[in-house]
Design a protein around this motif. Structure first.
Motif, PDB file in Angstrom:
ATOM      1  N   CYS A  97      37.900  32.003 -14.270  1.00  0.00           N
ATOM      2  CA  CYS A  97      38.836  32.998 -14.256  1.00  0.00           C
ATOM      3  C   CYS A  97      38.755  33.574 -12.763  1.00  0.00           C
ATOM      4  O   CYS A  97      39.916  34.005 -12.747  1.00  0.00           O
ATOM      5  CB  CYS A  97      38.196  34.034 -15.348  1.00  0.00           C
ATOM      6  SG  CYS A  97      39.668  35.127 -15.837  1.00  0.00           S
ATOM      7  N   TYR A  98      37.910  33.641 -12.331  1.00  0.00           N
ATOM      8  CA  TYR A  98      37.899  34.516 -11.002  1.00  0.00           C
ATOM      9  C   TYR A  98      37.629  33.260  -9.879  1.00  0.00           C
ATOM     10  O   TYR A  98      37.497  33.730  -8.431  1.00  0.00           O
ATOM     11  CB  TYR A  98      36.611  35.387 -10.908  1.00  0.00           C
ATOM     12  CG  TYR A  98      36.895  36.513 -12.196  1.00  0.00           C
ATOM     13  CD1 TYR A  98      38.090  37.582 -11.935  1.00  0.00           C
ATOM     14  CD2 TYR A  98      36.095  36.510 -12.945  1.00  0.00           C
ATOM     15  CE1 TYR A  98      38.258  38.095 -13.247  1.00  0.00           C
ATOM     16  CE2 TYR A  98      36.207  37.409 -14.245  1.00  0.00           C
ATOM     17  CZ  TYR A  98      37.355  38.243 -14.078  1.00  0.00           C
ATOM     18  OH  TYR A  98      37.689  39.111 -15.178  1.00  0.00           O
ATOM     19  N   GLN A 271      47.064  37.513 -13.865  1.00  0.00           N
ATOM     20  CA  GLN A 271      46.449  38.574 -14.905  1.00  0.00           C
ATOM     21  C   GLN A 271      46.636  37.920 -16.269  1.00  0.00           C
ATOM     22  O   GLN A 271      45.591  37.921 -17.170  1.00  0.00           O
ATOM     23  CB  GLN A 271      47.012  39.912 -14.972  1.00  0.00           C
ATOM     24  CG  GLN A 271      46.624  40.701 -13.331  1.00  0.00           C
ATOM     25  CD  GLN A 271      47.410  39.776 -12.214  1.00  0.00           C
ATOM     26  OE1 GLN A 271      48.482  39.323 -12.402  1.00  0.00           O
ATOM     27  NE2 GLN A 271      46.663  39.869 -11.123  1.00  0.00           N
ATOM     28  N   GLN A 274      44.442  34.980 -16.953  1.00  0.00           N
ATOM     29  CA  GLN A 274      42.973  35.450 -16.988  1.00  0.00           C
ATOM     30  C   GLN A 274      42.656  35.677 -18.442  1.00  0.00           C
ATOM     31  O   GLN A 274      41.992  35.852 -19.151  1.00  0.00           O
ATOM     32  CB  GLN A 274      42.613  36.242 -15.961  1.00  0.00           C
ATOM     33  CG  GLN A 274      42.626  35.932 -14.788  1.00  0.00           C
ATOM     34  CD  GLN A 274      42.495  36.819 -13.610  1.00  0.00           C
ATOM     35  OE1 GLN A 274      42.603  38.055 -13.714  1.00  0.00           O
ATOM     36  NE2 GLN A 274      41.905  36.402 -12.444  1.00  0.00           N
ATOM     37  N   TRP A 278      40.247  34.561 -21.215  1.00  0.00           N
ATOM     38  CA  TRP A 278      38.994  35.584 -21.887  1.00  0.00           C
ATOM     39  C   TRP A 278      38.991  35.285 -23.484  1.00  0.00           C
ATOM     40  O   TRP A 278      38.296  35.460 -24.151  1.00  0.00           O
ATOM     41  CB  TRP A 278      39.015  36.833 -21.338  1.00  0.00           C
ATOM     42  CG  TRP A 278      38.261  36.929 -19.903  1.00  0.00           C
ATOM     43  CD1 TRP A 278      38.597  37.054 -18.864  1.00  0.00           C
ATOM     44  CD2 TRP A 278      36.609  36.641 -20.029  1.00  0.00           C
ATOM     45  NE1 TRP A 278      37.644  37.288 -17.950  1.00  0.00           N
ATOM     46  CE2 TRP A 278      36.463  36.864 -18.366  1.00  0.00           C
ATOM     47  CE3 TRP A 278      35.936  36.333 -20.793  1.00  0.00           C
ATOM     48  CZ2 TRP A 278      35.106  36.735 -17.969  1.00  0.00           C
ATOM     49  CZ3 TRP A 278      34.551  36.322 -20.101  1.00  0.00           C
ATOM     50  CH2 TRP A 278      34.304  36.538 -18.766  1.00  0.00           C
TER      51      TRP A 278
END
Length: 598
Positions: A97-98, A271, A274, A278
């Motif tokens: 994700c990051y 965004q 992501q 999640w």
């Protein structure tokens, strides 16, 4: 093989209905919206998808029919240690994700291997996309092989016939649907998978007297194990192998996988991508955990009358469909619903893989070749047509690969073996490019080639040991086989001690869960070493690489260093000017003193 129950006409109606729905979704998106006339529409849905279907679709493509049949069989045969792998999914989700996702989202490329061309060069892109091409073809064979087991177990149709039928349906569906149809079908598939798993658990709980009784039967049968912390890499499943091996496989499947990245790029911004990622994490964990528990649910029925020992089935991966037919045949349509769920899972997953195979073939091979020969790329309309032809052709090729899958062992072990051989080197080269500044194309390619060759040797080398299974029994069966002495059946070495005796070559005994980490480490460390050595002999290398090609944390560090460098240069220039002025003033002061004395 003993006679088994088969499906009724109502079950076949359910199966056909589900297949028609899946195919209908593809046909609908073929003739609606953009009608798949451009590669933008066909491969990334014009970046118009919402978070929820994308999040569910990522789960469905990751677990597929392999989860239903393979994970449940794993817990039935070897116990529950494998469920520990869920811990690696949380860490892996954070890293993707990051770390990986921002890089690919900034790149906005149809093929993820365009990154490697920008970071290293054309050779690295071609080589690694070819490795991934092999991975996806092998994986598609495993996924296509899975439902053939269900058909053979429940209907008596041969593997050859079922692989051919499902393969042709997949090829047709994949060639017309585009990524929108694939994503929506994945949502449909995910729901069916949960229904199938909960049906099995619910039926078993009702038969034996509750979930607690399922757990107690598993405990008595030595199936419960969560504490294997052995450091020996030849131990099949431990906390270490499942944590590190599971993390590497997860990063390979989500961090730089064409299928998953392509799906994440279908939403409007990073965004949203992501959030979709999640969202997929708890769904994946829930589905994997419940599927593992369904293996214990099946054990509660067969713990004293094992169908493998009875020769009712020939493979552990047939356990779940057999259980469904044995326990649900009195309710018309339920066995058909289960088989339809497996089929639907295969259809949507194969569709995603064929779509991705078409994407990398078109973007990494055909378009560059056409541009080099003609001077420009294919037109959008022609590109979309070629992509559909490629998707259909790959569907036919996947059928041939599926026939070879039965020689790779159990379904889920075959999946992790494939991901280990190809996924480890792929994870290594992408991490090398995004995580280090000094990596070069020669170093990256050297690491991939050595790692791929080494893993192929230790995976396919022979002779190799067969993992020992936990004890099973047929003393509860009402036939002549029950007279077999139980002492013979229980004389089994627990699989967690090792994957074989010391008479086998050590590398052939290493757990398959370590293959992916080994490939990653070889690629990364050797690639970094060769890169740094090559920099000693190559002059004027370009160090001003685009910071968008690095993990965000690395990019920020590069920005900071470059800013400090510019600032220091400015200060150094000012210091030199101030020093010259000071010298002049000192000389003037000395001259004034001399004049005063005179």
């Amino acid at each position: 093989m003993a006679k088994i129950n088969t499906l009724t006409w109502i079950d076949y109606v359910v199966i056909i209905t589900m297949l028609c729905i899946s195919t209908g979704i593809g046909i609908y998106y073929r003739f609606s919206g953009g009608r798949q006339k451009t590669t933008e529409e066909y491969f990334v849905a014009s970046r118009s998808m919402s978070v929820v279907p994308v999040g569910i679709a990522m789960v469905a493509s990751f677990v597929s029919a392999i989860t239903l049949l393979g994970f449940s069989a794993e817990n039935y045969i070897y116990g529950t240690q494998f469920v520990v792998i869920n811990l690696s999914y949380l860490l892996g989700t954070s890293i993707v994700c990051y770390g990986f996702l921002p890089v690919f989202y900034n790149l906005q490329a149809t093929s993820v291997y365009e990154y490697l061309e920008k970071r290293f060069g054309v050779k690295a892109r071609i080589m690694t996309s070819f490795v991934y091409w092999i991975q996806l073809l092998l994986y598609s064979g495993v996924v296509l092989y899975a439902p053939s087991l269900a058909l053979e177990t429940t209907t008596g149709i041969s593997k050859i016939a079922s692989i051919t039928i499902i393969g042709l349906v997949c090829a047709f569906y994949s060639s017309i649907g585009g990524i929108k149809a694939v994503l929506i079908t994945d949502v449909f598939q995910g729901l069916l998978m949960f229904v199938a798993v909960f049906l099995i658990i619910g039926t078993a709980a009702n038969d034996v007297g509750g979930l607690g009784q399922i757990w107690e039967i598993a405990r008595q049968g030595q199936r419960l194990e969560f504490d294997s912390i052995d450091l020996d890499p030849t131990v099949r499943h431990t906390w270490w192998s499942l944590s590190f091996g599971g993390l590497c496989v997860f990063l390979t499947a989500f961090g730089m996988n064409q299928i998953q990245i392509q799906r994440m790029l279908t939403v409007k911004n990073m965004q949203a991508a992501q959030r979709a990622l999640w969202l997929s994490w708890p769904i994946t964990t829930l589905l994997v955990t419940t599927t593992c528990f369904s293996g214990l649910a099946m054990y509660s029925r067969y713990h004293n009358c094992d169908p493998l020992l009875q020769k009712r089935i020939t493979s552990p991966d047939m356990l779940m469909p057999l259980y469904v037919v044995d326990t649900m045949s009195n309710i018309p349509g339920l066995p058909g619903l289960f088989v339809a769920g497996v089929f639907s899972a295969t259809l949507s997953t194969i569709s995603a893989m064929l779509n991705s195979l078409a994407a990398i073939t078109l973007e990494d091979y055909l378009n560059p070749l056409y541009r080099k020969c003609i001077g420009h790329e294919f037109s959008p309309t022609k590109s979309a047509f070629i992509a559909k032809v490629l998707a259909f052709a790959y569907g036919i090729i996947c059928m041939a690969v599926a026939f070879l899958t039965q020689f790779l062992g159990g379904l889920y072990q075959a999946f992790y073996t494939i991901m280990g051989i190809t996924g480890g080197p792929l994870l290594g080269i992408f991490t090398l490019g995004m995580g280090t500044e000094s990596a070069t194309e020669s170093g990256a390619m050297t690491g991939v080639i050595v790692a791929f060759s080494f893993l192929s040797w230790i995976v396919f080398g022979q002779p190799r040991p067969i993992p020992s299974k936990l004890p099973t029994s047929i003393e509860g069966c009402d036939n002549h086989i029950a007279n077999i002495k139980m002492s013979t059946l229980h004389n089994v070495t627990n699989f967690s001690k090792s994957t074989g005796d010391n008479s086998f070559f050590y590398l052939y005994r290493i757990s398959y869960m370590w293959h992916c980490p080994i490939g990653f480490l070889i690629t990364f460390l050797l690639g970094l070493l060769v890169s740094n050595l090559s920099r000693l002999f190559v002059i004027n290398q370009n160090d001003e690489i685009d910071t968008n090609l690095f993990f965000p944390v690395i990019a920020r560090r590069i920005h900071s260093r470059r800013r400090d460098k510019i600032t220091n240069k400015g200060n150094s220039s000012l210091d030199r000017r101030y020093s010259l002025s000071d010298v002049i003033h000192e000389k003037d002061d000395a001259a004034d003193k001399i004049c005063a004395q005179l």
